[in-house]
Design a protein around this motif. Structure first.
Motif, PDB file in Angstrom:
ATOM      1  N   GLN A  17       0.865  -1.186   0.000  1.00  0.00           N
ATOM      2  CA  GLN A  17       0.000   0.000   0.000  1.00  0.00           C
ATOM      3  C   GLN A  17       0.894   1.227   0.000  1.00  0.00           C
ATOM      4  OE1 GLN A  17      -3.197  -0.062   2.920  1.00  0.00           O
ATOM      5  NE2 GLN A  17      -2.647  -2.158   3.429  1.00  0.00           N
ATOM      6  N   GLU A  18       0.637   2.120  -0.939  1.00  0.00           N
ATOM      7  CA  GLU A  18       1.490   3.309  -1.057  1.00  0.00           C
ATOM      8  C   GLU A  18       0.684   4.579  -0.859  1.00  0.00           C
ATOM      9  OE1 GLU A  18       5.008   1.938  -4.101  1.00  0.00           O
ATOM     10  OE2 GLU A  18       3.731   3.618  -4.649  1.00  0.00           O
ATOM     11  N   LEU A  19       1.325   5.577  -0.307  1.00  0.00           N
ATOM     12  CA  LEU A  19       0.738   6.921  -0.277  1.00  0.00           C
ATOM     13  C   LEU A  19       1.793   7.904  -0.748  1.00  0.00           C
ATOM     14  CD1 LEU A  19      -1.137   7.141   3.192  1.00  0.00           C
ATOM     15  CD2 LEU A  19      -2.169   6.792   0.941  1.00  0.00           C
ATOM     16  N   THR A  20       1.398   8.819  -1.616  1.00  0.00           N
ATOM     17  CA  THR A  20       2.321   9.884  -2.013  1.00  0.00           C
ATOM     18  C   THR A  20       2.333  10.949  -0.914  1.00  0.00           C
ATOM     19  OG1 THR A  20       0.583  11.171  -3.049  1.00  0.00           O
ATOM     20  CG2 THR A  20       1.738   9.571  -4.460  1.00  0.00           C
ATOM     21  N   TYR A  21       3.278  11.873  -1.041  1.00  0.00           N
ATOM     22  CA  TYR A  21       3.308  12.969  -0.067  1.00  0.00           C
ATOM     23  C   TYR A  21       1.994  13.748  -0.091  1.00  0.00           C
ATOM     24  CZ  TYR A  21       8.009  12.330   1.681  1.00  0.00           C
ATOM     25  OH  TYR A  21       9.100  11.819   2.332  1.00  0.00           O
ATOM     26  N   ALA A  22       1.427  13.962  -1.277  1.00  0.00           N
ATOM     27  CA  ALA A  22       0.165  14.721  -1.361  1.00  0.00           C
ATOM     28  C   ALA A  22      -0.966  13.954  -0.670  1.00  0.00           C
ATOM     29  CB  ALA A  22      -0.180  14.993  -2.819  1.00  0.00           C
ATOM     30  N   GLU A  23      -1.017  12.631  -0.897  1.00  0.00           N
ATOM     31  CA  GLU A  23      -2.080  11.831  -0.272  1.00  0.00           C
ATOM     32  C   GLU A  23      -1.920  11.789   1.252  1.00  0.00           C
ATOM     33  OE1 GLU A  23      -2.892   8.715  -3.961  1.00  0.00           O
ATOM     34  OE2 GLU A  23      -1.240   8.346  -2.556  1.00  0.00           O
ATOM     35  N   LEU A  24      -0.673  11.681   1.696  1.00  0.00           N
ATOM     36  CA  LEU A  24      -0.445  11.633   3.143  1.00  0.00           C
ATOM     37  C   LEU A  24      -0.812  12.976   3.790  1.00  0.00           C
ATOM     38  CD1 LEU A  24       0.542   9.860   5.448  1.00  0.00           C
ATOM     39  CD2 LEU A  24       2.891  10.514   4.897  1.00  0.00           C
ATOM     40  N   ALA A  25      -0.523  14.063   3.079  1.00  0.00           N
ATOM     41  CA  ALA A  25      -0.882  15.391   3.598  1.00  0.00           C
ATOM     42  C   ALA A  25      -2.407  15.493   3.721  1.00  0.00           C
ATOM     43  CB  ALA A  25      -0.346  16.474   2.663  1.00  0.00           C
ATOM     44  N   GLU A  26      -3.108  15.039   2.685  1.00  0.00           N
ATOM     45  CA  GLU A  26      -4.567  15.153   2.711  1.00  0.00           C
ATOM     46  C   GLU A  26      -5.181  14.276   3.794  1.00  0.00           C
ATOM     47  OE1 GLU A  26      -7.300  13.906  -0.735  1.00  0.00           O
ATOM     48  OE2 GLU A  26      -7.948  13.176   1.240  1.00  0.00           O
ATOM     49  N   ARG A  27      -4.705  13.026   3.896  1.00  0.00           N
ATOM     50  CA  ARG A  27      -5.302  12.127   4.905  1.00  0.00           C
ATOM     51  C   ARG A  27      -4.982  12.570   6.322  1.00  0.00           C
ATOM     52  NH1 ARG A  27      -5.520   6.042   2.535  1.00  0.00           N
ATOM     53  NH2 ARG A  27      -5.800   6.746   0.400  1.00  0.00           N
ATOM     54  N   SER A  28      -3.804  13.117   6.509  1.00  0.00           N
ATOM     55  CA  SER A  28      -3.501  13.564   7.884  1.00  0.00           C
ATOM     56  C   SER A  28      -4.306  14.820   8.215  1.00  0.00           C
ATOM     57  CB  SER A  28      -1.998  13.753   8.100  1.00  0.00           C
ATOM     58  OG  SER A  28      -1.413  14.497   7.070  1.00  0.00           O
ATOM     59  N   ASN A  29      -4.602  15.654   7.208  1.00  0.00           N
ATOM     60  CA  ASN A  29      -5.541  16.766   7.445  1.00  0.00           C
ATOM     61  C   ASN A  29      -6.885  16.224   7.914  1.00  0.00           C
ATOM     62  OD1 ASN A  29      -3.743  18.643   6.543  1.00  0.00           O
ATOM     63  ND2 ASN A  29      -4.650  18.878   4.500  1.00  0.00           N
ATOM     64  N   ARG A  30      -7.328  15.173   7.226  1.00  0.00           N
ATOM     65  CA  ARG A  30      -8.622  14.585   7.587  1.00  0.00           C
ATOM     66  C   ARG A  30      -8.593  14.076   9.028  1.00  0.00           C
ATOM     67  NH1 ARG A  30     -12.228  12.737   3.450  1.00  0.00           N
ATOM     68  NH2 ARG A  30     -11.442  13.261   1.388  1.00  0.00           N
ATOM     69  N   PHE A  31      -7.481  13.438   9.405  1.00  0.00           N
ATOM     70  CA  PHE A  31      -7.451  12.910  10.777  1.00  0.00           C
ATOM     71  C   PHE A  31      -7.449  14.054  11.800  1.00  0.00           C
ATOM     72  CE2 PHE A  31      -5.757  11.066  14.676  1.00  0.00           C
ATOM     73  CZ  PHE A  31      -6.705  10.063  14.868  1.00  0.00           C
ATOM     74  N   ALA A  32      -6.752  15.137  11.467  1.00  0.00           N
ATOM     75  CA  ALA A  32      -6.785  16.302  12.371  1.00  0.00           C
ATOM     76  C   ALA A  32      -8.229  16.796  12.512  1.00  0.00           C
ATOM     77  CB  ALA A  32      -5.874  17.409  11.836  1.00  0.00           C
TER      78      ALA A  32
END
Ligand code: PRX
Length: 595
Positions: free
Chosen positions: A77-92
């Motif tokens: 399972q991979e996440l790009t930097y952009a995807e990780l930024a977006e998902r961590s925003n969601r978790f915040a």
């Protein structure tokens, strides 16, 4: 010592790397290192912004792979930097909607997984404190840490929930939310469901460099586990050491094998490589030499940060597997957590094509403090030299093995070739800022401007540091710090047990393994059945930190103040000199009779 040094610096790499150690130390300043970070657009500093958002905002870096997780089922399972930024925003945003604000404590009981990265970074973006727990813990260590850390949220998987959290859920009334990754056991909340409906653009909370960020539990000799608190500016040391020690660069494929429930798995498994902008490989499966070789080869790992226990198992498995794999991508191997035998360094150089760079640090130091640098001479068996920006000292010891502190509060700093307690001049960015709720315990770690590490070292005349041992009774088993008190107090809850003394005994692979000496209550007699019952009880309650063996003893040696004298148990077990017994209460009566 005894092994020839490896890797005398060649002149080209010297300038770029750490070849000219003295020059690198002279040139270094933490103020300059701070400039290597971007800082929040509104001012302030946030680890998660440095780790993902600034890369995600960069057109050339946003679609690079940030994490590549090899999951338990064999898929990737991979996440790009952009995807990780977006998902961590969601978790915040999830935390925000659950009412968890700055300073709230978010615990994780998760193996390497995309959700671990999303939770860790989202928590930091929300200004909350991330408190990671080791998935190998049994219910009791998890309960104790969540209680101590006043957990408001726990993120875990359904399997870990069933095994570890369900038995203690009702004893944690302050734990407001358990978010479960994957299928949701009745009554708890779905991590995935909450994430899907959250705001992908949730704005980062402006944190300042001294804002609490990470809470790592560690063990001492006595009392409860300690919660070491770190702040956002720790990231300055994460980045500086990732470059200076691991030689980490944005085009690296980096694999840190530490579990994300321990400090290494967060500082160097999540934060440091992402801040550099590298691709992180994370592996969710259990240790297996052949598979690990394949991971190194197939993923094209260039920088590998691992543990001496794993390397010893590689060495024990022989060179055949290494010969079958193409390890030509591998540029740096480093290890941490326990003494690294010089033999392993030499073996790796011959068999894997690279030596191992030993590094030394602790939960409390937050980042690597002593290391064998890439591009510089390695002394096999030595921990290395202090990282630029860190001043280490060797302090004269008192009769208890700890640094001698005079009545005026002064310590004696030894020069040149010396042995004593390792100390670090206080004030580096990743230094812990407190033990949760225990200001006296924190204050007792410092004297005369030095942080006292509790490790005894020998410094040779050229300034290399060699590990000698711990000045206290904590145990290091397969790189995991085990507090004897925690194991003792759990075993004492068994109705047959009167008293327990727990020590580490040497083991060729794990360094040390945990052994418990047990006295029984009146009316209970030692037997094989009872020994098995106690081992099973300990395993169920404590998980991976349970004792490997239990011996029954008619009595345990005590100090005059009534504490079990572990040092004497250990000396007798290992046939070592018994040392100063003047504080022993009952030496005449006690024979550590092991049945
Ligand atoms: O005793 C030292 C040992 O691990 C302790 C710190 O453990 P922990 O807080 O769990 O942090 C582990 C990873 C950072 C130290 O006080 N230790 C760590 N590195 C080394 C080591 N012992 C010998 N050699 C090392 N390189």
């Amino acid at each position: 010592m005894g092994y020839p040094t490896i890797g005398k610096p060649d002149h080209e790499r010297r300038a770029a790397l750490m070849g000219d150690y003295a020059h690198a130390c002279r040139e270094f300043s933490w103020d300059n290192a701070r400039h290597d970070l971007t800082g929040l657009p509104s001012g302030g500093l946030n680890i998660a912004f440095e780790a993902v958002d600034r890369h995600a905002a960069h057109p050339a870096r946003r679609s690079r792979t940030a994490i590549r997780v090899l999951d338990r089922h064999g898929s990737t399972q991979e996440l790009t930097y952009a995807e990780l930024a977006e998902r961590s925003n969601r978790f915040a945003d999830v935390l925000h909607s659950l009412g968890v604000g700055t300073g709230g404590r978010v615990f994780t009981l998760l193996g390497p997984s995309p959700e671990l990265y999303v939770t860790a970074l989202g928590t930091l973006k929300a200004g909350a404190v991330l408190a990671p727990l080791f998935g190998g813990f049994g219910p009791e260590p998890v309960r104790r840490r969540m209680e101590l850390g006043a957990a408001s949220v726990l993120v875990t998987t359904a399997a870990l929930f069933r095994r570890t959290v369900a038995p203690i859920r009702s004893s944690l009334p302050g734990l407001r939310h358990v978010l479960v990754v994957g299928p949701d056991p009745a009554g708890e909340r779905s991590f995935d469901g909450l994430l899907a409906s959250a705001d992908p653009d949730h704005a980062i909370v402006p944190t300042d460099p001294r804002h609490p960020a990470l809470l790592h539990f560690t063990s001492g000799t006595t009392g409860t586990p300690k919660g070491a608190l770190h702040v956002h500016e720790a990231v300055v040391a994460h980045l500086a050491t990732a470059r200076a020690v691991l030689d980490l660069r944005p085009d690296d494929v980096y694999w840190c094998t530490a579990d994300p429930g321990w400090v290494t798995g967060i500082s160097y498994g999540v934060i440091a490589p992402l801040v550099v902008g590298a691709t992180v490989v994370a592996d969710a499966r259990d240790f297996d030499v052949r598979r690990w070789y394949r991971v190194l080869a197939e993923q094209g790992v260039t920088v590998w940060y691992t543990a001496p226990t794993a390397l010893r198992m590689f060495m024990a498995a022989g060179p055949q597997e290494a010969a079958r794999q193409d390890l030509s991508a591998l540029r740096v191997i480093a290890s941490v957590g326990e003494p690294l035998n010089g033999e392993v360094v030499v073996w790796a150089d011959a068999t894997l094509g690279r030596p191992v760079h030993d590094t030394w640090w602790q939960t409390e130091t937050g980042a690597i403090m002593i290391a064998n640098f890439v591009g510089s001479e390695i002394r096999p068996g030595a921990m290395g030299r202090p990282v630029p920006g860190i001043r280490a000292g060797v302090l004269a010891q008192g009769p208890d093995g700890r640094a001698l502190i005079g009545p005026d509060g002064r310590v004696t700093v030894l020069d040149g070739d010396a042995q004593g307690e390792l100390a670090l001049r206080a004030g580096w960015p990743s230094m812990f800022r407190g033990y949760l709720g225990e200001p006296e315990r924190y204050a007792a770690c410092f004297a005369d401007g030095w942080y006292l590490t509790g490790d005894v070292v020998h410094r040779d005349e050229d300034g290399w540091y060699w590990f000698v041992g711990r000045a206290d009774d904590v145990i290091k088993s397969a790189g995991h710090l085990v507090g004897p008190f925690e194991v003792e107090s759990t075993l004492m809850r068994h109705p047959a047990v009167a008293e327990v003394g727990v020590i580490g005994v040497p083991d060729p692979t794990a360094g040390e393994v945990v052994k418990a000496f047990v006295t029984l209550r009146a009316g209970r007699r030692p037997s094989e059945d009872l020994r098995r019952e106690l081992l099973t009880f300990a395993r169920r309650e404590l998980g991976a930190v349970a004792p490997r063996s239990i011996a029954f003893a008619p009595a345990l040696p005590h100090t005059r103040s009534g504490k079990v004298m572990r040092r004497l148990l250990r000396a007798r077990e290992l046939g070592l000199p018994e040392g100063d017994l003047s504080t022993l209460e009952n030496s005449a009566e006690v024979e550590v009779g092991v049945r």
